[in-house]
Design a protein around this motif. Structure first.
Motif, PDB file in Angstrom:
ATOM      1  N   GLU A 164      91.891  87.491  68.622  1.00  0.00           N
ATOM      2  CA  GLU A 164      92.165  86.765  69.861  1.00  0.00           C
ATOM      3  C   GLU A 164      90.993  85.853  70.207  1.00  0.00           C
ATOM      4  OE1 GLU A 164      94.559  85.505  72.855  1.00  0.00           O
ATOM      5  OE2 GLU A 164      95.089  86.922  71.254  1.00  0.00           O
ATOM      6  N   LYS A 165      89.771  86.354  70.007  1.00  0.00           N
ATOM      7  CA  LYS A 165      88.591  85.534  70.287  1.00  0.00           C
ATOM      8  C   LYS A 165      88.467  84.375  69.308  1.00  0.00           C
ATOM      9  CE  LYS A 165      85.670  89.123  72.366  1.00  0.00           C
ATOM     10  NZ  LYS A 165      84.396  89.881  72.237  1.00  0.00           N
ATOM     11  N   LEU A 166      88.997  84.573  68.104  1.00  0.00           N
ATOM     12  CA  LEU A 166      88.876  83.546  67.075  1.00  0.00           C
ATOM     13  C   LEU A 166      89.530  82.232  67.491  1.00  0.00           C
ATOM     14  CD1 LEU A 166      87.483  83.790  64.326  1.00  0.00           C
ATOM     15  CD2 LEU A 166      89.721  84.054  63.276  1.00  0.00           C
ATOM     16  N   LYS A 167      90.508  82.343  68.387  1.00  0.00           N
ATOM     17  CA  LYS A 167      91.173  81.129  68.869  1.00  0.00           C
ATOM     18  C   LYS A 167      90.209  80.242  69.651  1.00  0.00           C
ATOM     19  CE  LYS A 167      95.594  83.577  69.284  1.00  0.00           C
ATOM     20  NZ  LYS A 167      96.653  84.053  70.218  1.00  0.00           N
ATOM     21  N   ASP A 168      89.174  80.857  70.230  1.00  0.00           N
ATOM     22  CA  ASP A 168      88.218  80.106  71.041  1.00  0.00           C
ATOM     23  C   ASP A 168      86.936  79.773  70.281  1.00  0.00           C
ATOM     24  OD1 ASP A 168      89.967  80.431  73.218  1.00  0.00           O
ATOM     25  OD2 ASP A 168      89.107  82.396  73.665  1.00  0.00           O
ATOM     26  N   ALA A 169      86.919  80.056  68.967  1.00  0.00           N
ATOM     27  CA  ALA A 169      85.698  79.834  68.186  1.00  0.00           C
ATOM     28  C   ALA A 169      85.366  78.343  68.135  1.00  0.00           C
ATOM     29  CB  ALA A 169      85.880  80.373  66.768  1.00  0.00           C
ATOM     30  N   PRO A 170      84.090  77.998  68.202  1.00  0.00           N
ATOM     31  CA  PRO A 170      83.705  76.581  68.136  1.00  0.00           C
ATOM     32  C   PRO A 170      84.000  75.998  66.766  1.00  0.00           C
ATOM     33  CG  PRO A 170      81.766  78.000  68.013  1.00  0.00           C
ATOM     34  CD  PRO A 170      82.926  78.889  68.333  1.00  0.00           C
ATOM     35  N   ARG A 171      84.393  74.756  66.748  1.00  0.00           N
ATOM     36  CA  ARG A 171      84.652  74.056  65.487  1.00  0.00           C
ATOM     37  C   ARG A 171      83.370  73.330  65.080  1.00  0.00           C
ATOM     38  NH1 ARG A 171      88.073  77.211  65.843  1.00  0.00           N
ATOM     39  NH2 ARG A 171      90.332  76.906  65.850  1.00  0.00           N
ATOM     40  N   ARG A 172      82.833  73.702  63.922  1.00  0.00           N
ATOM     41  CA  ARG A 172      81.565  73.150  63.462  1.00  0.00           C
ATOM     42  C   ARG A 172      81.822  72.179  62.315  1.00  0.00           C
ATOM     43  NH1 ARG A 172      78.014  75.553  61.206  1.00  0.00           N
ATOM     44  NH2 ARG A 172      76.130  75.164  62.428  1.00  0.00           N
ATOM     45  N   GLY A 173      81.254  70.996  62.404  1.00  0.00           N
ATOM     46  CA  GLY A 173      81.342  70.046  61.305  1.00  0.00           C
ATOM     47  C   GLY A 173      80.314  70.367  60.231  1.00  0.00           C
ATOM     48  N   SER A 174      80.620  70.052  58.981  1.00  0.00           N
ATOM     49  CA  SER A 174      79.719  70.358  57.873  1.00  0.00           C
ATOM     50  C   SER A 174      78.430  69.544  57.943  1.00  0.00           C
ATOM     51  CB  SER A 174      80.426  70.092  56.536  1.00  0.00           C
ATOM     52  OG  SER A 174      81.585  70.897  56.421  1.00  0.00           O
ATOM     53  N   LEU A 175      78.481  68.336  58.510  1.00  0.00           N
ATOM     54  CA  LEU A 175      77.291  67.491  58.578  1.00  0.00           C
ATOM     55  C   LEU A 175      76.196  68.118  59.429  1.00  0.00           C
ATOM     56  CD1 LEU A 175      78.916  63.947  58.979  1.00  0.00           C
ATOM     57  CD2 LEU A 175      77.928  64.970  56.922  1.00  0.00           C
ATOM     58  N   ARG A 176      76.599  69.045  60.304  1.00  0.00           N
ATOM     59  CA  ARG A 176      75.624  69.676  61.181  1.00  0.00           C
ATOM     60  C   ARG A 176      74.581  70.457  60.394  1.00  0.00           C
ATOM     61  NH1 ARG A 176      77.529  73.154  66.472  1.00  0.00           N
ATOM     62  NH2 ARG A 176      75.465  73.791  67.219  1.00  0.00           N
ATOM     63  N   ASP A 177      74.956  70.978  59.218  1.00  0.00           N
ATOM     64  CA  ASP A 177      74.050  71.792  58.408  1.00  0.00           C
ATOM     65  C   ASP A 177      73.477  71.021  57.225  1.00  0.00           C
ATOM     66  OD1 ASP A 177      74.484  74.367  59.820  1.00  0.00           O
ATOM     67  OD2 ASP A 177      76.542  74.086  59.125  1.00  0.00           O
ATOM     68  N   LEU A 178      73.751  69.712  57.153  1.00  0.00           N
ATOM     69  CA  LEU A 178      73.284  68.923  56.014  1.00  0.00           C
ATOM     70  C   LEU A 178      71.754  68.902  55.914  1.00  0.00           C
ATOM     71  CD1 LEU A 178      74.273  67.262  53.637  1.00  0.00           C
ATOM     72  CD2 LEU A 178      74.215  65.223  55.103  1.00  0.00           C
ATOM     73  N   PRO A 179      71.015  68.744  57.031  1.00  0.00           N
ATOM     74  CA  PRO A 179      69.539  68.743  56.905  1.00  0.00           C
ATOM     75  C   PRO A 179      68.993  70.041  56.316  1.00  0.00           C
ATOM     76  CG  PRO A 179      70.192  67.857  59.037  1.00  0.00           C
ATOM     77  CD  PRO A 179      71.440  68.415  58.409  1.00  0.00           C
ATOM     78  N   ALA A 180      69.621  71.172  56.652  1.00  0.00           N
ATOM     79  CA  ALA A 180      69.143  72.456  56.127  1.00  0.00           C
ATOM     80  C   ALA A 180      69.309  72.539  54.620  1.00  0.00           C
ATOM     81  CB  ALA A 180      69.905  73.607  56.798  1.00  0.00           C
ATOM     82  N   ILE A 181      70.242  71.778  54.047  1.00  0.00           N
ATOM     83  CA  ILE A 181      70.429  71.768  52.596  1.00  0.00           C
ATOM     84  C   ILE A 181      69.485  70.765  51.932  1.00  0.00           C
ATOM     85  CG2 ILE A 181      72.091  71.317  50.741  1.00  0.00           C
ATOM     86  CD1 ILE A 181      74.309  72.136  52.658  1.00  0.00           C
ATOM     87  N   LEU A 182      69.366  69.581  52.517  1.00  0.00           N
ATOM     88  CA  LEU A 182      68.605  68.510  51.884  1.00  0.00           C
ATOM     89  C   LEU A 182      67.106  68.724  51.962  1.00  0.00           C
ATOM     90  CD1 LEU A 182      70.671  65.376  53.021  1.00  0.00           C
ATOM     91  CD2 LEU A 182      70.774  66.601  50.843  1.00  0.00           C
ATOM     92  N   PHE A 183      66.590  69.163  53.113  1.00  0.00           N
ATOM     93  CA  PHE A 183      65.143  69.252  53.299  1.00  0.00           C
ATOM     94  C   PHE A 183      64.467  70.180  52.282  1.00  0.00           C
ATOM     95  CE2 PHE A 183      65.176  67.979  58.082  1.00  0.00           C
ATOM     96  CZ  PHE A 183      65.555  66.694  57.705  1.00  0.00           C
ATOM     97  N   PRO A 184      65.004  71.411  52.024  1.00  0.00           N
ATOM     98  CA  PRO A 184      64.330  72.266  51.027  1.00  0.00           C
ATOM     99  C   PRO A 184      64.311  71.646  49.631  1.00  0.00           C
ATOM    100  CG  PRO A 184      65.770  73.579  52.409  1.00  0.00           C
ATOM    101  CD  PRO A 184      66.082  72.148  52.707  1.00  0.00           C
ATOM    102  N   PHE A 185      65.430  71.020  49.213  1.00  0.00           N
ATOM    103  CA  PHE A 185      65.460  70.417  47.882  1.00  0.00           C
ATOM    104  C   PHE A 185      64.526  69.208  47.806  1.00  0.00           C
ATOM    105  CE2 PHE A 185      69.530  72.730  47.590  1.00  0.00           C
ATOM    106  CZ  PHE A 185      69.333  73.342  46.368  1.00  0.00           C
ATOM    107  N   ALA A 186      64.475  68.451  48.878  1.00  0.00           N
ATOM    108  CA  ALA A 186      63.545  67.319  48.906  1.00  0.00           C
ATOM    109  C   ALA A 186      62.103  67.809  48.820  1.00  0.00           C
ATOM    110  CB  ALA A 186      63.757  66.501  50.180  1.00  0.00           C
ATOM    111  N   SER A 187      61.824  68.940  49.473  1.00  0.00           N
ATOM    112  CA  SER A 187      60.471  69.500  49.432  1.00  0.00           C
ATOM    113  C   SER A 187      60.119  69.973  48.027  1.00  0.00           C
ATOM    114  CB  SER A 187      60.365  70.668  50.425  1.00  0.00           C
ATOM    115  OG  SER A 187      60.642  70.245  51.744  1.00  0.00           O
TER     116      SER A 187
END
Length: 581
Positions: free
Chosen positions: A154-177
């Motif tokens: 029931e709570k899942l209906k109210d779950a926030p919708r997250r776009g994938s771009l929101r986590d893009l820096p967390a993927i790119l920064f470690p590999f760039a480092s």
């Protein structure tokens, strides 16, 4: 060799070693669990359920409501102490199984012929290894914690919708480092530390927002994985009915199979807590892996609510059937219920032999064959209330779990209702007597439902909350009223007068004997009304003076002869009606 390459090789070696150690630990834990499951079958359950989890067992039932009076209502649930009965039966291995067992007892609806066949197979013909394998897979499904999966859904209906771009820096920064390390090691290491700090801060900030919903998705993943394993195991069974159930579980699992891709990113294997999982947790934090998978799963789950519900139903019912098979094995004896072909449409009756209360360690069995209402008399602790509960539980367990605590049982399907353990309610502003009136009225309403099943009602001390004269008069008319419908009424009373006033009732009683200062109860059901009154004899055995016991005996004898009370101090005779009013 480049320092960066050395660093990556060391990191890969640590991850590989951690994975190997974790896998070995899980293997030892799984072997221990399998041995425990095999040894515990047919034994009393030893589950320790948290109190708040016990209050949330009704999630599946709330999502699949059974209309009262067809199912067990709250009053009957409390009267029959069905929470204790559920714990006595419950050796389920998953939240789905716990909630389906609760649902089965509340719905009081007969098992399908396929479920009955699967239950018989699991009870007798199934090999220990096959049964244990099913329990092992269900154990890997496990529990949702304190709340029902349906609360999370029931709570899942109210779950926030997250776009994938929101986590893009967390993927790119470690590999760039890491790439920067090949050019400038100190600068690369510094950037990696900064990216790790950035990822950690944003990870815990974002995860706190979706944590309640991750719990739900993790259970859905385990549910789908469990469904695949149960389906594969069941298809090799010697039981055609279990094979058919396995096929259906596989069909329900298929629409959710896409969720498994990359599922390790959101969750570790059930029961895992090894070094590999420790390392993976850090990788999740660094690259936001589980947050990314969460967004993908939210899109995958949408539109599959019915598939998830169907899979919960099938896995939960199978878990419940394995638990019921173990319950059967733990009883001194049991039988299949025998329901008449016409379901008792033209009459109400009960034919039971060797009936016993399943919650009592040394229960005394009793027989009863009747197609008339029954009035039970006898002193306190003689066995009246226990017999009422045993009869109701036998009917309920026969209908809900195809398992009767008796040597034989034959009766129609009943709507089972009781009025036994009521109390004053300060919150509702109801006295005991008012609560009892409402309790009895709900039985009459159920009896008048033309579309409903016949009613089996068990009543302990009718209208005990009022004075003697009105109690006897009103009890007579209420119990006579029940006889006008398709009702099999079992009523217990201390009012001997009812044995002569209720001509439509068969009289049975329990009796006791005095052995010195001890009271000995046989707990055996006997024909006819109780013909002994032992209250004054018990006063004598307890050591009360003769002025009390002889005086009470004289007053009781005078009332039985004349219908009026004798005042022992003045010698005056008081009219019984005036005295009671």
């Amino acid at each position: 060799m480049q320092p960066a390459v050395v660093f990556l090789c060391v990191l890969a070696g640590v991850i590989a070693a951690a994975y190997a150690v974790g896998r070995a630990n899980r293997k030892r834990e799984d072997d221990a669990l399998i041995k425990k499951l095999a040894a515990s079958f047919g034994k009393l359950p030893d589950k320790k359920m948290p109190e708040d989890r016990g209050r949330n067992l009704d999630g599946y039932y709330r999502a699949h409501p059974e209309p009262v009076p067809q199912g067990i209502d709250d009053i009957t649930w409390n009267d029959l102490e069905l929470s204790f009965l559920l714990r006595r039966i419950d050796s389920t291995r998953s939240s789905a199984g716990e909630e389906y067992l609760y649902y089965a007892l509340r719905a009081a609806r007969r098992l399908s012929s396929r479920d009955c066949a699967v239950l018989d197979y699991l009870t007798g013909s199934a090999s220990s290894s096959e049964r244990t394998k099913l329990q092992f897979f269900l154990s890997k499904l496990g529990n949702t914690g304190h709340y029902s999966l349906y609360d999370y859904l029931e709570k899942l209906k109210d779950a926030p919708r997250r776009g994938s771009l929101r986590d893009l820096p967390a993927i790119l920064f470690p590999f760039a480092s890491i790439a920067l390390m090949f050019v400038n090691v100190p600068a690369g290491v510094l950037c990696l530390l900064l990216s790790f700090l950035f990822s950690t801060v944003t990870y815990f900030r974002d995860k706190a927002e979706i944590l309640p919903y991750i719990t739900c998705l993790q259970y859905i993943l385990r549910l789908s994985s469990c469904g695949e394993r149960l389906s594969a195991a069941g298809k090799t069974s010697k039981s055609p009915q279990l094979q058919a159930m396995a096929v259906e579980i596989g069909q329900a699992t298929a629409p959710l199979s896409s969720l498994h891709r990359g599922s390790f990113l959101l969750m570790s294997p059930a029961g895992a807590a090894g070094p590999a999982d420790f390392v993976l947790d850090y990788l999740r934090i660094l690259f936001h892996l589980d947050l990314i998978k969460f967004s993908a799963m939210m899109r995958g789950v949408k539109g599959h609510e019915k598939d998830i519900d169907r899979l919960i139903t099938l896995t939960g019912s199978l878990d419940m059937l394995v638990s019921t098979a173990s319950f059967r094995k733990s009883l001194p004896y049991w039988c299949h219920p025998d329901f008449p072909a016409d379901n008792g449409a033209g009459s109400v009756f009960m034919d039971v032999k060797g009936l016993f209360h399943p919650l009592l360690a040394k229960a005394v069995p009793n027989d009863l064959l009747t197609d008339r209402d029954v009035l039970l008399t006898g002193s306190n602790a003689s066995g009246k209330s226990t017999f009422l509960k045993a009869a109701a539980l036998c009917a309920l367990l026969g209908q809900a779990l195809d398992t009767c605590p008796a040597a034989s049982y034959r009766a129609p399907d009943y709507t089972i209702m009781t009025s036994m353990a009521l109390r004053d309610s300060i919150q509702d502003g109801r006295s005991y007597f008012t609560a009892e009136i409402h309790s009895l009225k709900r039985i009459e309403d159920a009896a008048q439902d033309p579309a409903g099943r016949p009613v089996l009602c068990c009543i302990d001390e009718v209208l005990r909350g009022t004075n003697t004269i009105e109690r006897i008069a009103a009890s007579t008319k209420i119990l006579e009223r029940f006889s006008e419908f398709r009702v099999l009424c079992f009523a217990a009373t201390h009012d001997i007068e009812l044995t002569t006033l209720l001509e439509g009732y068969d009289n049975y009683h329990f009796e006791e004997e005095l052995d010195g200062n001890d009271v000995v109860f046989s707990h055996k059901l006997r024909r006819g009304p109780a013909d002994t009154r032992n209250a004054i004899r018990l006063l004598r055995a307890a050591g009360f003076p003769e002025s009390v016991t002889d005086g009470a005996a004289e007053m009781a004898g005078h009332f039985e002869k004349t219908g009026s009370w004798l005042n022992m101090q003045t010698g005056d005779k008081n009219n019984a009606e005036c005295h009671n009013l």
